[in-house]
Write an enzyme that holds these catalytic residues in place. Structure first.
Site, mmCIF file in Angstrom:
data_model
loop_
_atom_site.group_PDB
_atom_site.id
_atom_site.type_symbol
_atom_site.label_atom_id
_atom_site.label_comp_id
_atom_site.label_asym_id
_atom_site.label_seq_id
_atom_site.Cartn_x
_atom_site.Cartn_y
_atom_site.Cartn_z
ATOM 1 C CE1 TYR A 155 -4.036 1.926 0.649
ATOM 2 C CE2 TYR A 155 -2.720 3.225 2.285
ATOM 3 C CZ TYR A 155 -3.826 3.119 1.742
ATOM 4 O OH TYR A 155 -4.844 4.052 1.474
ATOM 5 C CE LYS A 159 -3.595 4.959 -1.646
ATOM 6 N NZ LYS A 159 -4.714 5.631 -2.447
HETATM 7 N N1 NAD Z 1 -10.035 5.651 4.974
HETATM 8 C C1 NAD Z 1 -8.803 5.983 5.158
HETATM 9 O O1 NAD Z 1 -8.466 6.022 6.251
HETATM 10 C C2 NAD Z 1 -7.867 6.347 4.010
HETATM 11 C C3 NAD Z 1 -6.647 6.946 4.412
HETATM 12 C C4 NAD Z 1 -5.819 7.227 3.313
HETATM 13 C C5 NAD Z 1 -5.955 7.149 2.140
HETATM 14 N N2 NAD Z 1 -7.331 6.392 1.886
HETATM 15 C C6 NAD Z 1 -7.474 6.387 0.439
HETATM 16 O O2 NAD Z 1 -8.831 7.127 0.065
HETATM 17 C C7 NAD Z 1 -9.360 6.510 -0.937
HETATM 18 C C8 NAD Z 1 -10.728 6.003 -0.664
HETATM 19 O O3 NAD Z 1 -10.866 5.328 0.355
HETATM 20 P P1 NAD Z 1 -12.116 4.856 1.464
HETATM 21 O O4 NAD Z 1 -11.542 4.510 2.641
HETATM 22 O O5 NAD Z 1 -13.284 5.585 0.990
HETATM 23 O O6 NAD Z 1 -12.055 3.193 0.728
HETATM 24 P P2 NAD Z 1 -13.485 2.466 0.698
HETATM 25 O O7 NAD Z 1 -12.883 1.049 0.646
HETATM 26 O O8 NAD Z 1 -14.484 2.751 1.460
HETATM 27 O O9 NAD Z 1 -13.905 2.576 -0.746
HETATM 28 C C9 NAD Z 1 -13.183 2.500 -2.119
HETATM 29 C C10 NAD Z 1 -13.977 2.249 -3.351
HETATM 30 O O10 NAD Z 1 -13.283 1.933 -4.276
HETATM 31 C C11 NAD Z 1 -14.035 1.000 -5.046
HETATM 32 N N3 NAD Z 1 -13.007 0.156 -5.887
HETATM 33 C C12 NAD Z 1 -11.836 -0.701 -5.280
HETATM 34 N N4 NAD Z 1 -11.562 -1.221 -6.435
HETATM 35 C C13 NAD Z 1 -11.883 -0.743 -7.621
HETATM 36 C C14 NAD Z 1 -11.483 -1.004 -8.847
HETATM 37 N N5 NAD Z 1 -10.564 -1.913 -9.189
HETATM 38 N N6 NAD Z 1 -12.043 -0.094 -9.926
HETATM 39 C C15 NAD Z 1 -13.026 0.826 -9.447
HETATM 40 N N7 NAD Z 1 -13.151 1.010 -8.325
HETATM 41 C C16 NAD Z 1 -12.794 0.116 -7.224
HETATM 42 C C17 NAD Z 1 -14.716 0.147 -4.138
HETATM 43 O O11 NAD Z 1 -15.909 -0.581 -4.741
HETATM 44 C C18 NAD Z 1 -15.154 1.370 -3.125
HETATM 45 O O12 NAD Z 1 -16.587 1.879 -3.482
HETATM 46 C C19 NAD Z 1 -8.529 5.224 -1.250
HETATM 47 O O13 NAD Z 1 -7.454 5.688 -2.459
HETATM 48 C C20 NAD Z 1 -7.664 4.895 -0.146
HETATM 49 O O14 NAD Z 1 -6.291 4.323 -0.196
HETATM 50 C C21 NAD Z 1 -8.313 6.048 2.908
#
Ligand code: NAD
Length: 252
Positions: A155, A159
């Site tokens: 991951y 990133k």
């Molecule tokens: N939640 C956190 O604490 C956090 C922290 C840092 C970064 N992020 C980043 O923020 C972004 C969103 O995170 P989140 O927590 O809302 O995640 P989440 O898992 O709640 O949502 C992710 C979405 O991406 C979709 N997805 C997954 N694989 C896919 C693909 N191959 N093609 C199209 N869609 C796809 C899923 O269906 C889902 O709707 C991500 O890139 C994550 O890495 C999240």
């Protein structure tokens, strides 16, 4: 700030839940036509209904960001319908955590493929039309983990790669009036974070300078700023939205 995105078309990936939904709603509330891309069709339908109930203009596309054909088909469909894509938010992302000795080749490939290659494919697909229009805002959702995180080699690498991609595209695209920036969220309350083992999540929350998780709207606010013309002279930057976590370790 109503109508900051009047007559703008925005494509948001990973738009069916979590941070993506908040970004979709914010851009829509501020006047953008929102195009939602995700692999989860059922959740997409639900969000579409919510946006329409709020009188927003919305289209949904079931597509996998790792599949070049599906990505190009989606982008072409949007361009046929709306003639332009002003804003691209590469938000789709997954985690497959484990210590490096335990990460399978498949988990490495999958995480790199969704988080890094997927964003690259979307950037490549929207670039010709943004270049032609001499207008574009690309926001890549990285993570504070790009600085390094135990148990997240795949991951973190994905990133960190996204940070490098952001900086390089900022240089390549600047002459065409296309801004490319990244938002690096810290721990945010979403289904992804809630999917962590309970003890691990509690430990992570304790390690936050603020002592709590951020919320999805914190990320949507940062994305909306970078997608707006207020950020017109900002490109190639990484905006940490993490309650200070990227500043260093807490003395416990
Ligand atoms: N939640 C956190 O604490 C956090 C922290 C840092 C970064 N992020 C980043 O923020 C972004 C969103 O995170 P989140 O927590 O809302 O995640 P989440 O898992 O709640 O949502 C992710 C979405 O991406 C979709 N997805 C997954 N694989 C896919 C693909 N191959 N093609 C199209 N869609 C796809 C899923 O269906 C889902 O709707 C991500 O890139 C994550 O890495 C999240």
């Amino acid at each position: 700030m109503k109508d900051r995105f009047f007559e703008k078309t925005a494509l948001i990936t990973g738009a069916a839940q979590g941070i993506g939904v908040s970004i979709v709603k914010r851009l829509s509330q501020e006047g953008a036509t929102v195009c939602l891309l995700d692999i989860n069709k059922d959740l997409l339908e639900k969000i579409k209904q919510e946006i329409e109930d709020a009188k927003g203009e919305v289209q949904i596309y079931r597509a996998d960001v790792t599949n070049k054909e599906e990505v190009n088909k989606t982008v072409n469909e949007i361009l046929r319908t709306y003639k332009k894509i002003d804003i691209l938010v590469n938000n789709a992302g997954i985690i497959r955590d484990g210590f490096v000795s335990k990460i399978s080749e498949e988990d490495w490939d999958q995480v790199l493929s969704v988080n890094l290659k997927g964003s690259f494919l979307l950037c490549q697909a929207v670039f010709p039309s943004m270049k032609e229009k001499r207008y574009g805002k690309i926001i890549n959702i990285s993570s504070r983990a790009w600085l390094g995180n135990i148990g997240q080699a795949n991951y973190s690498a994905s990133k960190g790669g996204l940070v490098s991609l952001t900086r390089t595209l900022a240089l390549e695209f600047a002459r065409y009036n296309i801004n490319v920036n990244a938002v690096a969220p810290g721990l945010i309350d979403t289904p992804m974070a809630r999917g962590l083992p309970k003890e691990a999540l509690e430990r992570l929350i304790k390690m936050q300078p603020t002592g709590k998780m951020g919320c999805v709207d914190d990320i949507a606010s940062a994305v909306a700023f970078l997608a707006s013309d207020e950020a017109q002279f900002i490109t190639g930057q990484i905006l940490h939205v993490d309650g200070g976590k990227s500043c260093g370790l807490l003395a416990l």
